[in-house]
Design an enzyme around this catalytic site. Structure first.
Site, PDB file in Angstrom:
ATOM      1  N   PHE A 147       0.981  -1.453  -0.018  1.00  0.00           N
ATOM      2  CA  PHE A 147       0.326  -0.201   0.391  1.00  0.00           C
ATOM      3  C   PHE A 147       0.918   1.225   0.164  1.00  0.00           C
ATOM      4  O   PHE A 147       1.787   1.995   1.393  1.00  0.00           O
ATOM      5  CB  PHE A 147      -0.871  -0.208   0.845  1.00  0.00           C
ATOM      6  CG  PHE A 147      -1.946   1.527   1.221  1.00  0.00           C
ATOM      7  CD1 PHE A 147      -2.498   1.276   0.834  1.00  0.00           C
ATOM      8  CD2 PHE A 147      -1.443   2.305   1.200  1.00  0.00           C
ATOM      9  CE1 PHE A 147      -3.669   2.319   0.399  1.00  0.00           C
ATOM     10  CE2 PHE A 147      -2.382   3.715   1.628  1.00  0.00           C
ATOM     11  CZ  PHE A 147      -3.747   3.264   1.383  1.00  0.00           C
ATOM     12  N   ASP A 232       9.034   3.311   2.034  1.00  0.00           N
ATOM     13  CA  ASP A 232       7.955   3.982   2.164  1.00  0.00           C
ATOM     14  C   ASP A 232       7.966   3.702   4.119  1.00  0.00           C
ATOM     15  O   ASP A 232       7.260   2.710   4.836  1.00  0.00           O
ATOM     16  CB  ASP A 232       7.110   3.529   1.400  1.00  0.00           C
ATOM     17  CG  ASP A 232       5.830   4.480   2.183  1.00  0.00           C
ATOM     18  OD1 ASP A 232       5.706   4.737   2.965  1.00  0.00           O
ATOM     19  OD2 ASP A 232       4.690   3.628   0.806  1.00  0.00           O
ATOM     20  N   LYS A 261       2.412  11.089   6.825  1.00  0.00           N
ATOM     21  CA  LYS A 261       1.469  10.495   8.411  1.00  0.00           C
ATOM     22  C   LYS A 261       1.813  11.265   9.579  1.00  0.00           C
ATOM     23  O   LYS A 261       1.876  13.312   9.716  1.00  0.00           O
ATOM     24  CB  LYS A 261       0.751   9.176   8.683  1.00  0.00           C
ATOM     25  CG  LYS A 261       0.118   8.799   7.344  1.00  0.00           C
ATOM     26  CD  LYS A 261      -0.337   7.582   7.963  1.00  0.00           C
ATOM     27  CE  LYS A 261      -1.880   6.747   6.925  1.00  0.00           C
ATOM     28  NZ  LYS A 261      -1.116   5.758   5.763  1.00  0.00           N
TER      29      LYS A 261
END
Ligand code: PLP
Length: 408
Positions: A147, A232, A261
């Site tokens: 993802f 990531d 985030k």
């Protein structure tokens, strides 16, 4: 006439969304109106322990005082300049983020997907300018079940049909290999490969932790074959796993690090590509950019986030309380839990499908005053703010025990 928000109940507000809001989410039926630390409160004043923390965007809890203060101070001075001009906050943000991560240069962006897109562009440019890959031939190797976000290019290399179907044609240039499989990676990487792009722990896949040695193996392989390793860490990074970065568990420093985030402290979207100078140095004026990237408000909040991480307190809490989480989950195995994977304050918990789907378990936990999110099937993800106390964590585990027991 529409009643003012303060007179509308949770049920009213949920119904009001239906005709006017795109249905690209299926939220739990809770309408949050305010929050502090680990707790959120709905429109009716019911309190819930937040065990999702905005998918790690709220690592420091809701409205951490130091972050709110930094934001307020900056709101009163300067919020946006665009990169047409310098602003007086960006240098410090980049210096401290580079220092924190052990890398050299920062490309500030806003959302996680933008950081991933930017990382892909930088890796391709590096492949042509530095590695000498023939024009338009660069490949990037990624893992199945990944993802990395929702843009057209990113869903081009997703293996989740729900995320992909209906959105083609897709961007070429990606090779997908099984996660946690060094032999497959060895075979996929060739002289056209610009980079290997991976999550050090696959969050959306259900907090899938690769075997020990995998990340170090990826580091060795990419170095030997002359391509970049892009990690990531948008969800795994910034304290979540008990270290600043999840790659640190294997002593790995990637060539390119993607952050997002928690970097925005749960206040503003802040993301970044952080890399070695030889890599980010391939970008020249006009080749890439973002109107909001590196804005002074984002830089002020991001700097305050880095400052919190510099203390080591949150990494330590995640490691220590991670043990409480691990031990609590271990006790539930065979009692409604069929298995779990945990690192720091982050866990994917597989619930016996006979008890319910992840969605059903999440709804039952909500009624017990605990907010979580299913990943898929019967797996739920626990990712509380790193500010959670041991007592709060035990009460969340108690609620999970009740939900599993009550249903069983
Ligand atoms: C959330 C996430 C993204 C995308 O971030 P957005 O801010 O939602 O665009 C990318 N990679 C990982 C690992 C993520 O968890």
């Amino acid at each position: 006439m529409t009643a003012p928000a303060h007179e509308r109940t949770s049920d009213d507000l949920i119904k009001a969304e239906e005709p006017v809001l795109a249905h690209n989410y299926h939220p739990l039926p809770v309408v949050v109106a305010r929050a502090e630390g680990t707790w959120v409160e709905d429109v009716e004043g019911r309190r819930y322990l937040d065990m999702l923390a905005g998918y790690s965007a709220l690592n420091f809890g809701h409205r951490h005082p130091a972050l709110i203060e930094a934001a307020h101070r900056q709101l009163d001075r300067l919020t946006l300049t665009s990169r047409a001009f310098h602003n007086d906050r960006l240098a410090e943000f980049a210096e401290r983020l580079a220092e924190l991560t052990g890398l050299d240069m920062v490309l500030p962006m806003n959302t996680g997907a933008e950081a991933v897109e930017s990382g892909i562009k930088v890796a391709r440019k590096w492949a042509y300018d530095v590695k000498g890959v023939p024009a338009d031939q660069a490949t990037i190797v990624v893992a199945a079940e990944n993802f990395h976000g929702r843009t057209t290019t990113i869903v081009s290399f997703s293996t989740d049909e729900t995320a992909r179907a209906g959105f083609g044609p897709f961007t070429p240039g990606f090779r997908i290999v099984p996660y946690n499989d060094l032999a497959a990676l060895e075979e996929a990487v060739d002289e056209t490969t610009a980079a290997v792009l991976l999550e050090p722990i696959q969050g959306e896949a259900g907090v899938v932790i690769p075997d020990e040695g995998y990340l170090a193996g990826v580091r060795e392989l990419t170095r030997r074959k002359g391509c970049l390793f892009i990690a990531d860490e948008i969800q795994s990074g910034l304290g979540r796993t008990g270290r600043t970065l999840a790659v640190e568990h294997e002593g790995v420093v990637p060539d390119v690090l993607l952050l997002g985030k928690a970097l925005g402290g749960g206040i503003v979207p802040v993301s970044a590509v952080v890399a070695r100078r030889e890599v980010l140095g391939v970008l020249h004026p006009g080749e890439h950019g973002s109107t909001f990237g590196g804005n002074p408000l984002a830089a002020a909040v991001g700097t305050a986030v880095v400052e919190l991480l510099e203390t080591g307190e949150f990494q330590r809490r995640a490691a220590e309380l991670g043990q409480v989480l691990h031990d609590g989950l271990a006790e539930l195995v065979g009692r409604g839990v069929t298995g779990f994977r945990a690192r720091g304050l982050w866990a994917g918990v597989d619930v016996d499908p006979a008890i319910g789907t992840g969605r059903e378990i999440s709804e039952r936990l909500m009624r017990e005053g605990v907010l979580v999110k299913d990943t898929h099937g019967s797996t739920i993800r626990l990712a509380p703010p790193l500010t959670i106390t041991a007592e709060e964590l035990r009460s969340a585990l108690g609620a999970l025990e009740n939900v599993l027991g009550a249903a069983g």
